[in-house]
Design an enzyme around this catalytic site. Structure first.
Site, short mmCIF file in Angstrom:
data_model
loop_
_atom_site.label_atom_id
_atom_site.label_comp_id
_atom_site.label_asym_id
_atom_site.label_seq_id
_atom_site.Cartn_x
_atom_site.Cartn_y
_atom_site.Cartn_z
CG ASP A 268 106.98 -34.31 -23.03
OD1 ASP A 268 105.62 -33.85 -22.56
OD2 ASP A 268 107.91 -33.22 -23.23
C1 NOJ Z 1 104.66 -30.99 -23.01
C2 NOJ Z 1 105.08 -30.61 -22.28
O1 NOJ Z 1 106.63 -31.11 -23.08
C3 NOJ Z 1 105.09 -31.53 -21.05
O2 NOJ Z 1 107.35 -30.22 -19.79
C4 NOJ Z 1 104.31 -31.62 -20.04
O3 NOJ Z 1 104.49 -32.25 -18.94
C5 NOJ Z 1 103.57 -32.25 -20.59
N1 NOJ Z 1 103.07 -31.71 -22.32
C6 NOJ Z 1 102.23 -32.17 -20.35
O4 NOJ Z 1 101.75 -30.85 -20.29
#
Ligand code: NOJ
Length: 737
Positions: A268
């Site tokens: 993430d």
């Molecule tokens: C953080 C989020 O937790 C995740 O779900 C997301 O896909 C990414 N950011 C990218 O935006």
């Protein structure tokens, strides 16, 4: 200038062979470059990122969707980098792209995988036409905490429902062939246990025992991967002391080992860097090594891989074969997406559905997401033919942006039709008395109440659109108090005093505690954030043109203090018994200490939720009878059929979502008091009855045991069938060895 190393015949060359040919020509830096995902938002991304792209140090971009800008970035990758490897363009396409469908939790209320698949398909078509080829969805984190903002993005609390719907989303995004027009690679997230963050606070630690992990949290991931999901994202969470992004048990032993997953694992956002903050890694180099060794292939935003992996390979701290395997998976995905043949996405230019088709689907999806939670004395539907005027009140009644909900980056609010517009279209402007009463859901200024009360006074009934604005749920937007914010309850009091029937429409990204609302209204529709077509869909339901059928994918707590509360809980050694529940006010002052008759409940809120999982009303009524099993005993390998008769006992046609639950009452690991094992939609005319059949096999009875083997244990099984998770019709059979 790029050479033509990878210009192989797309018809004959399998993606992996193509990827291997490219990998064979790469330097260590170029390999690590494929693992590096960067943010391409903001001004002049080509100027900012161009040199790095040209030197092969960037493999993927996120957060840029302008087709021309993307073409510019892609041109640098294809024409100016040494090997001409195209960029992978990613975006969070969560519940629509330009056309916005209901929140995932709203879509889950449909219990309709075909519909969910269609929404994902349409979103993929729109996104791919813009140049996006990779979405970070579906999110299949089991969510049992309404405080957690990301419950909005979840498919609810149940492993089976989340599995079925998550798989459908994957199929919708990806189709049968990742290179076909209008497809996106899916990325199932967040592996694993993110939804269990302590206190419902985003990013907080999670403590999930292995039994719970394997039997509750992991099944939807497995289902999404079985459906072909090309990639998976790690969770931000610290799970049992090892942050998921560095967790070799999760990523290595389970995902790569037991499940044999060979697609891309991405961290993430900066979650590799955060291994330091968590207290696992001592510096960025260690974080890079620990994430890579745990099983992460791609780094979203921390730069740890590009900055450290080449050097670590040279120093012998990381095997080059590991770096090769990571880069190969990314290159294989690019090849499977057809990027080597069509880096500029010409294939996808006409792939978006027509606006009309997307709008019709959005309306259908919104209708199926609206849950009727209360309808006293047939307050709904309203007879539009007989009504002189309707009052439409509330801060959410005319909010084209807010009704789209969270996770909307590219949504087009000009496509939104609000309840106000839809009601005016249906009744004519002069038959709608509109007064927002409050500027936003959080407003405390009551100066608008007077106009709202006047509007109510001159109308036959009041529709009041309340809830939470889009920004109050979603990532990083958790609440400790999940009542209606601002002066919305006071608004209901003021409307109540007019004596007119009051119908509440709650537009929110989470279950709210509704007791005080329910006391004040005649009917209540839980609309979540239903997307662009929320307005027409609500009018369809309010007018009776559409008979609601949606069912809750999550239990609604009575109060925050009940959380976590979910239907598939454990029985405990002292399960609550309705007759023995006492209330705090029933206890005598000075009563002596006793635990007699005590069980697992709260003195001030009992043990039942406000609304159970699976619950939702219709304008008609369904009666259940005659639950029968095809046999009392089942041998391994047999199929046992449970049949139940459902009668439409009301006076109009309607759809019922018939549900089947089981329990294994004595097992080597205690099992939940109920588990959903099947559901079917049936449409019945008034008075019609039909027998619905569910087949049960050994697989439906199986769970991951003490030895982590998935198997059914011989012995008795309980079965219930009904319209929600409190279903009363019961039968029992025995599984024989
Ligand atoms: C953080 C989020 O937790 C995740 O779900 C997301 O896909 C990414 N950011 C990218 O935006």
């Amino acid at each position: 200038m790029a050479d033509a190393a990878h210009a192989a015949d797309p018809q004959t060359d399998a993606p992996q062979r193509r990827a291997e040919a490219v990998l064979a020509r790469m330097t260590l830096e170029e390999k690590a470059g494929q693992l590096h995902t960067v943010d391409a938002s903001g001004p002049d991304p080509a100027g900012r990122l161009g040199p790095e792209i040209a030197s092969g140090r960037i493999g993927a971009v996120i957060n840029q969707v302008d087709p021309q800008t993307l073409r510019g970035l892609q041109r640098i990758a294809v024409e100016e980098s040494r090997l001409g490897v195209p960029l992978l363009v990613s975006r969070d396409v969560i519940h629509g792209f330009n056309t916005i469908f209901p929140l995932p939790i709203g879509q889950a209320c449909s219990w309709n995988p075909d519909l969910v698949r269609d929404c994902a398909r349409a979103a993929a078509g729109e996104a791919a036409a813009s140049g996006v080829r990779w979405t970070f969805a579906p999110m299949v984190d089991i969510a049992r905490d309404a405080r957690w903002g990301r419950i909005a993005e979840s498919l609810g609390e149940d492993p089976l429902l989340a599995s079925v719907l998550g798989a459908a989303m994957v199929e919708g995004f990806q189709g049968d062939d990742l290179a076909a027009p209008g497809t996106l690679a899916a990325c199932v997230k967040h592996f694993a246990g993110y939804g269990a963050s302590e206190g419902g606070r985003d990013y907080d630690a999670t403590n999930i025992p292995d039994n719970e992990l394997r039997n509750t949290y992991l099944p939807p991931f497995k289902a999404a991967l079985n459906a072909g999901a090309a990639s998976i994202m790690t969770s931000f969470g610290d799970i049992d002391g090892v942050p998921a992004t560095g967790n070799g048990y999760l990523l290595g032993d389970i995902l790569r080992g037991e499940w044999d997953f060979d697609g891309v694992v991405i961290s993430d956002w900066d979650s590799i860097g955060q291994l330091i903050t968590h207290g696992l890694s001592e510096d960025m180099a260690a974080a890079a090594r620990e994430a890579a060794e745990a099983g992460v292939d791609m780094d979203m935003m921390s730069s740890a891989f590009i900055e450290h992996l080449p050097e670590m390979v040279r120093a012998g701290a990381v095997d080059e074969s590991r770096l090769d395997a990571m880069a190969l998976r990314v290159l294989t995905l690019k090849a499977a997406l057809g990027l080597f043949d069509d880096p500029y996405g010409k294939t996808h230019e006409g792939a978006a559905p027509t606006r009309e088709a997307a709008r019709d689907l959005a309306r259908r999806a919104a209708r199926e997401s609206l849950v009727l939670l209360k309808n006293d004395a047939g307050a709904l539907p309203l007879d539009f033919g007989a009504i002189d005027r309707l009052a439409l009140v509330g801060p959410m009644a005319d909010q084209p942006y807010e009704q789209m909900g969270t996770w909307v980056f590219d949504g087009d609010e000009t496509r939104s039709v609000t309840p106000l517009k839809a009601l005016q279209d249906a009744l004519g402007e002069d038959r709608v008395a509109f007064a927002p009463a409050l500027e936003t859901t959080r407003s405390r200024d009551r100066s608008g109440f007077k106009a709202a009360v006047e509007a109510a006074g001159m109308s036959d009934a009041v529709l009041v659109c309340l809830g939470e604005e889009a920004i109050l749920s979603g990532e990083a937007h958790c609440r400790a108090d999940i009542t209606l914010p601002g002066a919305q309850l006071e608004l209901l009091d003021a409307l109540r005093e007019t004596g007119k029937p009051v119908v509440a429409i709650i537009m929110a990204g989470r279950p709210l505690t509704l007791a005080p609302v329910l006391e004040r209204v005649d009917a209540l529709i839980y609309a979540w954030h239903a997307g662009n077509m929320a307005g027409p869909a609500l009018v369809d339901v309010v007018s009776g043109a559409f008979n609601p059928a949606a069912k809750l994918p999550v239990s609604f707590p009575r109060s925050v203090g009940q959380i976590p509360i979910h239907y598939n809980r454990k029985n405990t050694g002292r399960p609550p018994v309705a007759e023995q529940i006492m209330h705090i006010d029933d206890i005598e002052v000075g009563a002596s200490q006793t635990s007699f008759g005590m069980s697992a409940f709260h003195l001030d809120d009992g043990y039942t939720p406000q609304f159970p999982f699976g619950f939702g009303l219709s304008y008609t009524r369904f009666d259940y009878s005659d639950l029968t099993l095809s046999a009392d005993e089942m041998n391994r390998g047999d199929t046992l059929t449970a049949s139940v008769t459902v009668t439409n006992a009301g006076d109009r046609e309607g759809t019922e979502i018939v549900q089947l639950y089981i329990r294994d009452p004595a097992a080597s690991l205690t099992r939940p008091v109920r588990e959903l094992k099947g559901f079917q939609h049936i449409m019945l005319k008034a008075g019609e009855r039909r027998t619905v059949r569910f087949d049960l096999t050994e697989r439906d009875l199986a769970f991951s045991g003490r030895d982590r083997r998935v198997r059914a244990e011989a012995g008795a099984f309980d079965v219930w069938a009904g319209g929600d998770s409190t279903a009363a019709l019961h039968a029992r059979f025995v599984l024989r060895d």
